[in-house]
Scaffold this motif. Structure first.
Motif, PDB file in Angstrom:
ATOM      1  N   LEU A 168      19.528  12.053  13.575  1.00  0.00           N
ATOM      2  CA  LEU A 168      20.138  13.126  14.473  1.00  0.00           C
ATOM      3  C   LEU A 168      20.145  14.507  13.605  1.00  0.00           C
ATOM      4  CD1 LEU A 168      21.796  13.933  16.881  1.00  0.00           C
ATOM      5  CD2 LEU A 168      23.746  13.446  15.717  1.00  0.00           C
ATOM      6  N   THR A 169      20.171  14.457  12.424  1.00  0.00           N
ATOM      7  CA  THR A 169      20.341  15.813  11.525  1.00  0.00           C
ATOM      8  C   THR A 169      18.748  16.358  11.767  1.00  0.00           C
ATOM      9  OG1 THR A 169      21.562  14.571  10.156  1.00  0.00           O
ATOM     10  CG2 THR A 169      20.510  16.663   9.309  1.00  0.00           C
ATOM     11  N   TRP A 170      17.850  15.363  11.554  1.00  0.00           N
ATOM     12  CA  TRP A 170      16.350  16.034  11.833  1.00  0.00           C
ATOM     13  C   TRP A 170      16.122  16.668  13.131  1.00  0.00           C
ATOM     14  CZ3 TRP A 170      12.136  18.145  10.260  1.00  0.00           C
ATOM     15  CH2 TRP A 170      10.922  17.989  10.989  1.00  0.00           C
ATOM     16  N   ALA A 171      16.708  15.812  14.176  1.00  0.00           N
ATOM     17  CA  ALA A 171      16.574  16.589  15.731  1.00  0.00           C
ATOM     18  C   ALA A 171      17.239  17.792  15.772  1.00  0.00           C
ATOM     19  CB  ALA A 171      17.111  15.639  16.704  1.00  0.00           C
ATOM     20  N   ARG A 172      18.321  17.961  15.059  1.00  0.00           N
ATOM     21  CA  ARG A 172      19.405  19.245  15.178  1.00  0.00           C
ATOM     22  C   ARG A 172      18.498  20.336  14.270  1.00  0.00           C
ATOM     23  NH1 ARG A 172      23.725  17.506  12.682  1.00  0.00           N
ATOM     24  NH2 ARG A 172      24.551  16.634  14.494  1.00  0.00           N
ATOM     25  N   LYS A 173      17.799  19.982  13.349  1.00  0.00           N
ATOM     26  CA  LYS A 173      17.180  21.267  12.635  1.00  0.00           C
ATOM     27  C   LYS A 173      15.887  21.713  13.297  1.00  0.00           C
ATOM     28  CE  LYS A 173      18.638  19.781   7.861  1.00  0.00           C
ATOM     29  NZ  LYS A 173      18.198  19.174   6.711  1.00  0.00           N
ATOM     30  N   LEU A 174      15.234  20.517  14.030  1.00  0.00           N
ATOM     31  CA  LEU A 174      14.060  20.973  14.534  1.00  0.00           C
ATOM     32  C   LEU A 174      14.437  21.571  15.874  1.00  0.00           C
ATOM     33  CD1 LEU A 174      11.119  20.196  14.566  1.00  0.00           C
ATOM     34  CD2 LEU A 174      11.589  18.070  16.080  1.00  0.00           C
ATOM     35  N   ALA A 175      15.487  21.479  16.656  1.00  0.00           N
ATOM     36  CA  ALA A 175      16.197  22.062  17.512  1.00  0.00           C
ATOM     37  C   ALA A 175      16.300  23.822  17.075  1.00  0.00           C
ATOM     38  CB  ALA A 175      17.186  21.677  18.128  1.00  0.00           C
TER      39      ALA A 175
ATOM     40  N   ASP B  12       6.482  15.541  15.951  1.00  0.00           N
ATOM     41  CA  ASP B  12       7.638  15.647  16.642  1.00  0.00           C
ATOM     42  C   ASP B  12       7.899  17.073  17.229  1.00  0.00           C
ATOM     43  OD1 ASP B  12       8.688  13.174  15.731  1.00  0.00           O
ATOM     44  OD2 ASP B  12      10.054  13.851  14.367  1.00  0.00           O
ATOM     45  N   LEU B  13       7.133  17.970  16.462  1.00  0.00           N
ATOM     46  CA  LEU B  13       7.501  19.349  17.141  1.00  0.00           C
ATOM     47  C   LEU B  13       6.762  19.480  18.498  1.00  0.00           C
ATOM     48  CD1 LEU B  13       8.225  22.283  16.812  1.00  0.00           C
ATOM     49  CD2 LEU B  13       5.952  22.498  15.105  1.00  0.00           C
ATOM     50  N   ALA B  14       5.642  18.994  18.383  1.00  0.00           N
ATOM     51  CA  ALA B  14       4.663  18.998  19.522  1.00  0.00           C
ATOM     52  C   ALA B  14       5.239  18.330  20.770  1.00  0.00           C
ATOM     53  CB  ALA B  14       3.533  18.378  19.430  1.00  0.00           C
ATOM     54  N   ARG B  15       6.083  17.454  20.478  1.00  0.00           N
ATOM     55  CA  ARG B  15       6.821  16.639  21.536  1.00  0.00           C
ATOM     56  C   ARG B  15       7.969  17.356  22.149  1.00  0.00           C
ATOM     57  NH1 ARG B  15       5.775  10.591  18.659  1.00  0.00           N
ATOM     58  NH2 ARG B  15       3.905  10.217  19.984  1.00  0.00           N
ATOM     59  N   VAL B  16       8.552  17.779  21.156  1.00  0.00           N
ATOM     60  CA  VAL B  16       9.795  18.917  21.692  1.00  0.00           C
ATOM     61  C   VAL B  16       9.309  19.930  22.515  1.00  0.00           C
ATOM     62  CG1 VAL B  16      11.381  20.385  20.848  1.00  0.00           C
ATOM     63  CG2 VAL B  16      11.352  18.249  19.848  1.00  0.00           C
ATOM     64  N   ARG B  17       7.938  20.469  22.007  1.00  0.00           N
ATOM     65  CA  ARG B  17       7.691  21.726  22.729  1.00  0.00           C
ATOM     66  C   ARG B  17       7.125  21.166  24.136  1.00  0.00           C
ATOM     67  NH1 ARG B  17       7.413  26.284  21.508  1.00  0.00           N
ATOM     68  NH2 ARG B  17       7.694  27.015  19.322  1.00  0.00           N
ATOM     69  N   ALA B  18       6.270  19.943  24.144  1.00  0.00           N
ATOM     70  CA  ALA B  18       5.843  19.554  25.531  1.00  0.00           C
ATOM     71  C   ALA B  18       6.935  19.269  26.365  1.00  0.00           C
ATOM     72  CB  ALA B  18       4.968  18.187  25.211  1.00  0.00           C
TER      73      ALA B  18
ATOM     74  N   PRO C 192      12.113  10.109  28.506  1.00  0.00           N
ATOM     75  CA  PRO C 192      12.147  10.863  27.039  1.00  0.00           C
ATOM     76  C   PRO C 192      11.005  10.295  26.358  1.00  0.00           C
ATOM     77  CG  PRO C 192      14.231   9.363  27.429  1.00  0.00           C
ATOM     78  CD  PRO C 192      13.234   8.959  28.486  1.00  0.00           C
ATOM     79  N   ILE C 193      10.354  11.451  25.878  1.00  0.00           N
ATOM     80  CA  ILE C 193       9.219  11.225  24.783  1.00  0.00           C
ATOM     81  C   ILE C 193       9.639  10.617  23.622  1.00  0.00           C
ATOM     82  CG2 ILE C 193       7.203  12.462  24.002  1.00  0.00           C
ATOM     83  CD1 ILE C 193       7.542  14.489  26.154  1.00  0.00           C
ATOM     84  N   ARG C 194       9.029   9.547  23.172  1.00  0.00           N
ATOM     85  CA  ARG C 194       9.559   8.938  21.903  1.00  0.00           C
ATOM     86  C   ARG C 194       9.192   9.970  20.520  1.00  0.00           C
ATOM     87  NH1 ARG C 194      11.976   4.609  22.972  1.00  0.00           N
ATOM     88  NH2 ARG C 194      12.372   4.116  20.732  1.00  0.00           N
ATOM     89  N   ALA C 195      10.162  10.090  19.944  1.00  0.00           N
ATOM     90  CA  ALA C 195       9.735  10.732  18.600  1.00  0.00           C
ATOM     91  C   ALA C 195       9.335   9.891  17.603  1.00  0.00           C
ATOM     92  CB  ALA C 195      10.881  11.788  18.226  1.00  0.00           C
ATOM     93  N   GLN C 196       8.954  10.454  16.335  1.00  0.00           N
ATOM     94  CA  GLN C 196       8.670   9.615  15.261  1.00  0.00           C
ATOM     95  C   GLN C 196       9.642   8.873  14.715  1.00  0.00           C
ATOM     96  OE1 GLN C 196       4.977   9.805  13.684  1.00  0.00           O
ATOM     97  NE2 GLN C 196       4.840   9.859  15.905  1.00  0.00           N
ATOM     98  N   ASP C 197       9.403   7.696  14.112  1.00  0.00           N
ATOM     99  CA  ASP C 197      10.648   7.018  13.583  1.00  0.00           C
ATOM    100  C   ASP C 197      10.665   7.187  12.106  1.00  0.00           C
ATOM    101  OD1 ASP C 197       9.705   4.259  15.714  1.00  0.00           O
ATOM    102  OD2 ASP C 197      11.373   5.377  15.716  1.00  0.00           O
ATOM    103  N   ASP C 198       9.797   7.755  11.541  1.00  0.00           N
ATOM    104  CA  ASP C 198      10.085   8.044   9.968  1.00  0.00           C
ATOM    105  C   ASP C 198      10.853   9.462  10.099  1.00  0.00           C
ATOM    106  OD1 ASP C 198       7.146   9.345   8.877  1.00  0.00           O
ATOM    107  OD2 ASP C 198       8.053   8.961  10.827  1.00  0.00           O
ATOM    108  N   ARG C 199      12.096   9.181  10.102  1.00  0.00           N
ATOM    109  CA  ARG C 199      13.084  10.735  10.460  1.00  0.00           C
ATOM    110  C   ARG C 199      13.049  11.365   8.977  1.00  0.00           C
ATOM    111  NH1 ARG C 199      11.888  10.597  15.347  1.00  0.00           N
ATOM    112  NH2 ARG C 199      12.343   8.616  16.158  1.00  0.00           N
ATOM    113  N   ARG C 200      13.127  12.546   8.877  1.00  0.00           N
ATOM    114  CA  ARG C 200      13.371  13.452   7.681  1.00  0.00           C
ATOM    115  C   ARG C 200      14.806  13.798   7.662  1.00  0.00           C
ATOM    116  NH1 ARG C 200       8.543  13.408   9.604  1.00  0.00           N
ATOM    117  NH2 ARG C 200       9.693  13.661  11.418  1.00  0.00           N
ATOM    118  N   ASP C 201      15.181  14.190   6.478  1.00  0.00           N
ATOM    119  CA  ASP C 201      16.632  14.735   6.125  1.00  0.00           C
ATOM    120  C   ASP C 201      16.768  15.983   7.124  1.00  0.00           C
ATOM    121  OD1 ASP C 201      17.024  13.496   2.898  1.00  0.00           O
ATOM    122  OD2 ASP C 201      17.740  12.702   4.737  1.00  0.00           O
TER     123      ASP C 201
END
Ligand code: ATP
Length: 479
Positions: A394-401, A448-454, A470-479
């Motif tokens: 979730l933290t990675w998703a939030r930062k990416l957003a 991940d970035l490309a998927r959010v953009r798509a 939903p488009i599946r994001a990568q599984d190896d999440r970053r901090d």
């Protein structure tokens, strides 16, 4: 005044002051001042020993105004007499909460200059020629030519690069010159820390005994009254001593509207040099330089033209696009051709090459849309993204957003902080910088970035398209 009444009165005065000054640095002090006694005219407070003079100059006048308002009679807030130093403690600084035998912490280390940010690496073009010439002149003749030099412009156009270049040049050509680079945020944090922990004298010494001060992003000083004031005095002390100041900001001094006029006037009193987004030829030159430096194998030189044409907002965006195209070519083991660049960039910046009207006005997306697209991509709710929950994914998703929202909307960090559930601007800024570094080195972050953009493209074109798979994001999440 009885103790209970004194405490009640003091709490009301502090509350009034807090609402009026609303500044982290002063807030820090409001919480450590203790009322000791009051009569009809005076209210005496105890303050930590090492900051008494600072508090007396800066804070007491405001507290007296609050006291007068709250008590509805003239009431001056003054410092109570300092307690005599304890035996054996002579000469020690009284840091609140510090043990007597604990040494004062060393001063924070200087922020290093980025090795690549030199004049030799800077590509000239019509959008930055003036700023470059001004920076070089100042580097050659510090304290003589333009003082301060104020570099301003939108994100990613090379202001920090020029600021560091001045520092590198000065260190190389003026041996012995004392150079200090910091961001306005570092200045603020060090100042607040100095007030709270180890004394303002060391802080002043560090910032006033230098010959060249380089300060990045001075817009962060806005609406921080105590820090602004300290910066004003630092500025004056250095200027009067003939030291050179070079500052950067995301806007011209006049537009720093939540900053005190006297500071804006100081900023505008030297030379203001604007940097604008790069033209096509500059973008192409930057790309060629980066490709040469990194020994990238180009199957078709026209691939660079494709990138330069596709991305025009800033040099940073151009560099990021190159990284993504090169990473894609190497991950898929395909030659780096114009066609491949077009394919990658179309998926990263969908719709940019369509004619107006085909897409919903081809306008940048909003933060709300970015949140929706990210939530769909990562299969979380928008509330989760705004929440304080902090599991890794979730933290990675939030930062990416936050990163995508900053890129899309160009909105300020404080505004984005508010849009992301009332977070501090520093949190957003660190997230944007962290993600930016991550996507430079980590292909799965780029995916991940490309998927959010798509997903964002779909959400943006069809605002109601929130129920798509939903488009599946990568599984190896970053901090
Ligand atoms: N004219 C240029 N020549 C070569 N590289 C450049 C040029 N302009 C910018 N860059 C590069 O682009 C990237 C972003 O530049 P920089 O950090 O200086 O931008 P900025 O204007 O300070 O942005 P921000 O306001 O977001 O801090 C850096 O890698 C920098 O080296």
């Amino acid at each position: 005044m009885p103790a209970a009444d004194l405490d009640r009165a003091w709490n009301a005065i502090v509350e009034d002051a807090r609402q009026r000054i609303g500044d982290q640095a002063w807030d820090t002090w409001l919480s450590v001042l203790r009322p000791v006694a009051a009569d009809h005219h005076e209210l005496r407070v105890r303050a930590p020993e090492h900051a008494r003079s600072w508090i007396a100059d800066r804070l007491l006048p405001m507290l007296s105004a609050s006291a007068t308002r709250v008590m509805e009679r003239p009431l001056e807030v003054v410092l109570a007499d300092a307690p005599a130093p304890a035996a054996g403690a002579a000469g020690q600084r009284g840091r609140p909460g510090a043990r007597r035998d604990e040494p004062a912490p060393p001063p924070p280390a200087d922020r290093p200059l980025t090795p690549r940010y030199r004049f030799e690496e800077f590509v000239l073009g019509p959008a930055n020629r003036f700023a470059h010439a001004a920076a070089l002149t100042v580097a050659e003749n510090p304290g003589i030519a333009y003082n301060p030099l104020f570099l301003c412009g939108p994100p990613g156009v090379g202001k920090t690069h020029l600021l560091h270049a001045v520092g590198h040049y000065a260190r190389r050509h003026h041996p012995g010159m004392r150079v200090r680079y910091c961001t306005a945020e570092t200045f603020t944090n060090e100042f607040t820390d100095a007030l709270r922990k180890h004394g303002i004298d060391g802080f002043k010494q560090r910032y006033r005994s230098i010959d060249l001060l380089l300060v990045d992003d001075v817009q962060f000083l806005m609406a921080k009254k105590a820090t602004e004031e300290e910066f004003f005095h630092t500025f004056n002390a250095l200027h009067e001593a003939g030291a050179q100041l070079v500052l950067t900001a995301d806007r011209i001094p006049h537009d720093l509207d939540r900053m005190e006029q006297r500071l804006r006037d100081r900023f505008a009193a030297g030379l203001v040099a604007e940097v604008a987004p790069p033209d096509l030829a500059t973008r192409l030159m930057v790309l060629r330089k980066r490709v040469t430096g990194q020994a990238v194998e180009l199957a078709e030189p026209a691939a660079l033209e494709e990138i330069a044409r596709h991305v025009n907002s800033s040099v940073r965006a151009v560099e990021a696009a190159l990284v993504r195209v090169v990473a894609f070519a190497s991950l898929t083991d395909r030659p780096l051709t114009r066609g491949l660049a077009q394919e990658v960039l179309d998926s990263l910046y969908p719709g940019r090459d369509r004619s107006p009207g085909q897409r919903r006005a081809d306008q940048p997306a909003t933060t709300v849309e970015v949140l929706r697209a990210t939530a769909l991509t990562f299969e979380v709710s928008e509330e989760d993204l705004l929440s304080r929950r902090s599991d890794k994914r979730l933290t990675w998703a939030r930062k990416l957003a936050m990163y995508v929202a900053r890129e899309e909307t160009g909105d300020s960090y404080p505004n984005l902080g508010r849009a992301f559930g009332g977070r501090n601007h520093t949190t957003v800024m660190n997230a944007v910088r962290g993600v930016s570094a991550q996507i430079e080195r980590d292909p799965s972050a780029q995916v991940d970035l490309a998927r959010v953009r798509a997903r964002l493209a779909a959400v943006h074109e069809t605002p109601s398209a929130t129920t798509t798979e939903p488009i599946r994001a990568q599984d190896d999440r970053r901090d």
